[in-house]
Motif scaffolding. Structure first.
Motif, mmCIF file in Angstrom:
data_model
loop_
_atom_site.group_PDB
_atom_site.id
_atom_site.type_symbol
_atom_site.label_atom_id
_atom_site.label_comp_id
_atom_site.label_asym_id
_atom_site.label_seq_id
_atom_site.Cartn_x
_atom_site.Cartn_y
_atom_site.Cartn_z
ATOM 1 N N VAL A 47 0.865 -1.169 0.000
ATOM 2 C CA VAL A 47 0.000 0.000 0.000
ATOM 3 C C VAL A 47 0.901 1.218 0.000
ATOM 4 O O VAL A 47 1.725 1.378 0.897
ATOM 5 N N SER A 48 0.788 2.047 -1.015
ATOM 6 C CA SER A 48 1.656 3.216 -1.083
ATOM 7 C C SER A 48 1.003 4.457 -0.490
ATOM 8 O O SER A 48 1.697 5.353 -0.016
ATOM 9 N N LYS A 49 -0.344 4.514 -0.495
ATOM 10 C CA LYS A 49 -1.007 5.646 0.133
ATOM 11 C C LYS A 49 -2.489 5.336 0.321
ATOM 12 O O LYS A 49 -3.050 4.461 -0.341
ATOM 13 N N VAL A 50 -3.088 6.053 1.259
ATOM 14 C CA VAL A 50 -4.527 5.973 1.495
ATOM 15 C C VAL A 50 -5.100 7.377 1.342
ATOM 16 O O VAL A 50 -4.573 8.332 1.909
ATOM 17 N N GLU A 51 -6.159 7.488 0.555
ATOM 18 C CA GLU A 51 -6.835 8.769 0.380
ATOM 19 C C GLU A 51 -8.138 8.755 1.167
ATOM 20 O O GLU A 51 -8.904 7.792 1.112
ATOM 21 N N PHE A 52 -8.393 9.840 1.876
ATOM 22 C CA PHE A 52 -9.581 9.964 2.726
ATOM 23 C C PHE A 52 -10.598 10.894 2.063
ATOM 24 O O PHE A 52 -10.281 12.035 1.739
ATOM 25 N N LEU A 64 -12.180 14.716 -1.552
ATOM 26 C CA LEU A 64 -10.894 14.311 -0.993
ATOM 27 C C LEU A 64 -10.448 15.320 0.068
ATOM 28 O O LEU A 64 -10.347 16.519 -0.203
ATOM 29 N N LYS A 65 -10.188 14.797 1.271
ATOM 30 C CA LYS A 65 -9.757 15.655 2.360
ATOM 31 C C LYS A 65 -8.249 15.623 2.562
ATOM 32 O O LYS A 65 -7.622 16.651 2.774
ATOM 33 N N CYS A 66 -7.637 14.452 2.526
ATOM 34 C CA CYS A 66 -6.192 14.362 2.701
ATOM 35 C C CYS A 66 -5.710 12.967 2.322
ATOM 36 O O CYS A 66 -6.498 12.059 2.070
ATOM 37 N N THR A 67 -4.394 12.844 2.281
ATOM 38 C CA THR A 67 -3.743 11.600 1.887
ATOM 39 C C THR A 67 -2.651 11.278 2.891
ATOM 40 O O THR A 67 -1.934 12.178 3.342
ATOM 41 N N ASP A 68 -2.531 9.994 3.222
ATOM 42 C CA ASP A 68 -1.477 9.569 4.134
ATOM 43 C C ASP A 68 -0.714 8.410 3.505
ATOM 44 O O ASP A 68 -1.316 7.479 2.965
ATOM 45 N N TYR A 100 -2.520 4.697 9.006
ATOM 46 C CA TYR A 100 -3.029 5.749 8.150
ATOM 47 C C TYR A 100 -4.066 6.576 8.895
ATOM 48 O O TYR A 100 -4.989 6.050 9.510
ATOM 49 N N ALA A 101 -3.906 7.904 8.818
ATOM 50 C CA ALA A 101 -4.812 8.788 9.533
ATOM 51 C C ALA A 101 -4.898 10.124 8.817
ATOM 52 O O ALA A 101 -4.015 10.493 8.037
ATOM 53 N N CYS A 102 -5.986 10.817 9.114
ATOM 54 C CA CYS A 102 -6.209 12.128 8.504
ATOM 55 C C CYS A 102 -6.979 12.998 9.485
ATOM 56 O O CYS A 102 -7.942 12.542 10.110
ATOM 57 N N SER A 103 -6.541 14.242 9.636
ATOM 58 C CA SER A 103 -7.223 15.183 10.519
ATOM 59 C C SER A 103 -7.714 16.380 9.723
ATOM 60 O O SER A 103 -7.012 16.868 8.824
ATOM 61 N N TRP A 104 -8.911 16.815 10.031
ATOM 62 C CA TRP A 104 -9.405 18.046 9.422
ATOM 63 C C TRP A 104 -10.444 18.675 10.341
ATOM 64 O O TRP A 104 -10.980 18.034 11.234
ATOM 65 N N SER A 105 -10.742 19.924 10.083
ATOM 66 C CA SER A 105 -11.665 20.684 10.928
ATOM 67 C C SER A 105 -13.076 20.587 10.384
ATOM 68 O O SER A 105 -13.334 20.916 9.212
#
Length: 256
Positions: free
Chosen positions: A223-228, A234-238, A243-248
């Motif tokens: 797995v090279s990346k996970v998109e949220f 699309l909010k972010c990529t890890d 794998y995690a993503c933070s947003w407001s």
């Protein structure tokens, strides 16, 4: 005065694998490279039929007559294909002496020979038609031939290169510089789908403010990346596990 938290429902994740293909059921493609485990020239020349050339730094293919010709053997041990499909298999050789005919390549059924002991008299023979051939080759260049039809699964493969030209070609052997080692390059298709799940927050959770979404992602290759994505956006990529993503998450408008 009342305040209401905005509810965002997380509806999906998309995993992007290394070398993703655009369509179909192939989820990724992986390249495997194998160096020759054994290689040697064999000669039918007078006085040479029982001579071993396994320590030579070159592989020769030449034809002066039936009793005066040089051919070359190579052996590769292939692993890592498993149940996956071979998309392509290519033999790669580095030329050190050019020729108008680079040689015909046969697969031999016996793998019992060794570069330290093989000679013309005890070498495995060939039958049938070549599985590939090289046209004109020039010194100082790499050349590849397609062996996809013959390399289909894990195992040991032995090849014999012959020619009908008296303008012989020479290639580097495994005893030459490691950078110019004979290679078998195999691309395999991966049909096993990746597995992804959201660890937190729970599906359908009402959230507000700065939140963190964590995911599990596994694959049989990589797995090279996970998109949220949230509601299709699309909010972010890890690229780092876990794998995690933070947003407001904004608050809903105030009600009075």
């Amino acid at each position: 005065m009342l305040y209401k938290r905005t509810k965002f429902v997380i509806i999906g994740l998309i995993i992007i694998l290394k070398n993703v293909l655009s369509a179909g059921n192939v989820f990724s493609q992986t390249t495997l490279t194998f160096l020759s485990t054994d290689d040697a020239t064999i000669s039918s020349s007078e006085g040479a039929t029982n001579t071993n050339y396994g320590n030579d730094t070159k592989l020769e293919v030449d034809y002066n007559s039936a009793s005066d010709k040089q051919e070359s053997l190579l052996k590769f041990v292939v692993s890592g294909i498993g149940s996956q499909r071979v998309a392509s298999a290519r033999l790669r050789l580095y030329t050190i002496n050019g020729s108008a005919k680079g040689g015909s390549i046969y697969q031999v059924s016996s793998n019992s020979w060794s570069e330290s002991s093989v000679t013309w008299n005890n070498a495995p023979g060939v039958s049938g038609t070549p599985i590939a051939s090289l046209g004109a080759v020039t010194a100082g260049r790499w050349y590849e031939v397609d062996l996809t039809s013959s390399i289909t699964q894990d195992g040991t493969y032995s090849l014999r290169i012959t020619t009908t030209s008296d303008d012989g070609a020479d290639y580097n052997s495994a005893e030459a510089s490691a950078s110019y080692h004979p290679k078998l390059i195999i691309a395999i298709d991966d049909f096993i789908a990746p597995i992804v799940s959201i660890k937190s927050p729970a599906s359908g959770s009402a959230v507000s403010g700065m939140i963190k979404v964590a995911a599990n992602a596994t694959d049989n290759v990589a797995v090279s990346k996970v998109e949220f994505y949230v509601n299709g956006s699309l909010k972010c990529t890890d690229t780092i596990a876990s794998y995690a993503c933070s947003w407001s998450v904004p608050n809903a408008p105030k009600k009075t």
